[in-house]
Design an enzyme around this catalytic site. Sequence first.
Site, short mmCIF file in Angstrom:
data_model
loop_
_atom_site.label_atom_id
_atom_site.label_comp_id
_atom_site.label_asym_id
_atom_site.label_seq_id
_atom_site.Cartn_x
_atom_site.Cartn_y
_atom_site.Cartn_z
N LYS A 141 -33.83 -19.02 46.68
CA LYS A 141 -33.73 -17.65 47.22
C LYS A 141 -35.04 -17.16 47.80
O LYS A 141 -35.07 -16.61 48.89
CB LYS A 141 -33.34 -16.66 46.11
CG LYS A 141 -31.91 -16.66 45.69
CD LYS A 141 -31.62 -15.48 44.77
CE LYS A 141 -32.54 -15.39 43.55
NZ LYS A 141 -32.41 -16.50 42.61
N ARG B 198 -29.49 -7.81 39.70
CA ARG B 198 -29.18 -8.91 38.79
C ARG B 198 -28.19 -8.49 37.71
O ARG B 198 -27.77 -9.33 36.92
CB ARG B 198 -30.45 -9.39 38.11
CG ARG B 198 -31.13 -10.58 38.78
CD ARG B 198 -32.43 -10.79 38.04
NE ARG B 198 -32.95 -12.12 38.06
CZ ARG B 198 -33.88 -12.56 38.92
NH1 ARG B 198 -34.29 -11.80 39.89
NH2 ARG B 198 -34.36 -13.78 38.80
N ARG C 171 -41.09 -27.14 39.74
CA ARG C 171 -41.93 -26.24 40.52
C ARG C 171 -43.11 -25.70 39.73
O ARG C 171 -44.08 -25.23 40.31
CB ARG C 171 -41.10 -25.13 41.17
CG ARG C 171 -40.66 -24.02 40.26
CD ARG C 171 -39.80 -22.99 41.00
NE ARG C 171 -39.34 -21.98 40.07
CZ ARG C 171 -38.54 -20.98 40.38
NH1 ARG C 171 -38.10 -20.87 41.60
NH2 ARG C 171 -38.18 -20.10 39.48
N ARG D 217 -43.89 -23.05 37.86
CA ARG D 217 -44.36 -21.67 37.81
C ARG D 217 -44.61 -21.32 36.34
O ARG D 217 -44.02 -21.93 35.45
CB ARG D 217 -43.26 -20.78 38.41
CG ARG D 217 -43.75 -19.54 39.08
CD ARG D 217 -42.63 -18.87 39.85
NE ARG D 217 -41.64 -18.29 38.96
CZ ARG D 217 -40.49 -17.77 39.39
NH1 ARG D 217 -40.20 -17.78 40.67
NH2 ARG D 217 -39.64 -17.25 38.52
N ARG E 53 -32.87 -18.37 31.53
CA ARG E 53 -32.61 -17.75 32.83
C ARG E 53 -31.29 -18.20 33.44
O ARG E 53 -30.60 -17.41 34.07
CB ARG E 53 -33.78 -17.99 33.78
CG ARG E 53 -34.85 -16.93 33.60
CD ARG E 53 -35.90 -16.97 34.65
NE ARG E 53 -36.76 -18.12 34.39
CZ ARG E 53 -37.31 -18.85 35.35
NH1 ARG E 53 -37.10 -18.55 36.60
NH2 ARG E 53 -38.07 -19.87 35.02
P1 AMP Z 1 -37.56 -14.31 40.17
O1 AMP Z 1 -38.89 -14.46 40.83
O2 AMP Z 1 -36.57 -13.56 41.01
O3 AMP Z 1 -37.02 -15.61 39.65
O4 AMP Z 1 -37.80 -13.37 38.90
C1 AMP Z 1 -38.65 -13.79 37.85
C2 AMP Z 1 -38.41 -12.93 36.60
O5 AMP Z 1 -38.67 -11.55 36.89
C3 AMP Z 1 -36.99 -12.95 36.08
O6 AMP Z 1 -36.75 -14.07 35.24
C4 AMP Z 1 -36.92 -11.62 35.32
O7 AMP Z 1 -37.59 -11.70 34.08
C5 AMP Z 1 -37.75 -10.71 36.21
N1 AMP Z 1 -36.89 -10.06 37.24
C6 AMP Z 1 -36.91 -10.26 38.59
N2 AMP Z 1 -36.00 -9.50 39.21
C7 AMP Z 1 -35.35 -8.81 38.23
C8 AMP Z 1 -34.28 -7.87 38.22
N3 AMP Z 1 -33.65 -7.50 39.35
N4 AMP Z 1 -33.90 -7.36 37.01
C9 AMP Z 1 -34.52 -7.71 35.87
N5 AMP Z 1 -35.51 -8.61 35.80
C10 AMP Z 1 -35.93 -9.16 36.97
#
Ligand code: AMP
Length: 182
Positions: free
Chosen positions: A13, A87, A124, A126, A137
């Site tokens: 994404k 989410r 990856r 991270r 996740r």
């Molecule tokens: P991402 O970079 O989108 O994979 O997000 C990394 C982490 O940030 C996720 O595993 C959540 O802990 C937090 N996070 C990102 N976007 C959201 C969201 N819309 N709602 C809640 N937590 C989020």
Amino acid sequence: MKILFLGPPGAGKGTQAARVAEHLGLAHVSTGDMFRALSAETDLGRRVLAIMTSGELVPDHITIEMLESRISQPDAASGYILDGFPRTRAQAEALDAFLGDGALDHVVVLEVPDDELVARLMARGRADDTEDSVRVRLGVYARDTAPLIAHYEPRGIIRRVNGVGAIELISEAIIAAIEGGG
Ligand code: AMP
């Protein structure tokens, strides 16, 4: 133009949202990037970073407030791609209420098989990609986020795109799906 990218962690994404936003001249709005940019020197930053490391979701009220203030910025006025938001059902409903009549134009769903996702996430490297957090996740996605596809389905704006293959070809497929309306 308002586009939402939906898909499991590891589907690509972030990479695709950045490429497609650049191509279409839209702002790329990633709640994950915004959370990662918080300073560990503040209480909020420490709380959020700990939640991210666990793989769980940051509470809705924090996420919704941050997202709404971001998409109210001038650079988002001509359109944006939402990457990683909403989410949860509460986030999707808050976004619907916030957007009112100016609703989303497209929801791009990036499809990648489960075994490929785990391999990508472990590769990856991270900071929040440990084996435990990856498992959490993927579970959180299946429980809270995947059901959002059904939330948008009746609107006829879901564009399913195969997320496996060369990055450039996937971007082209996404742009074609957006421009073709389906
Ligand atoms: P991402 O970079 O989108 O994979 O997000 C990394 C982490 O940030 C996720 O595993 C959540 O802990 C937090 N996070 C990102 N976007 C959201 C969201 N819309 N709602 C809640 N937590 C989020």
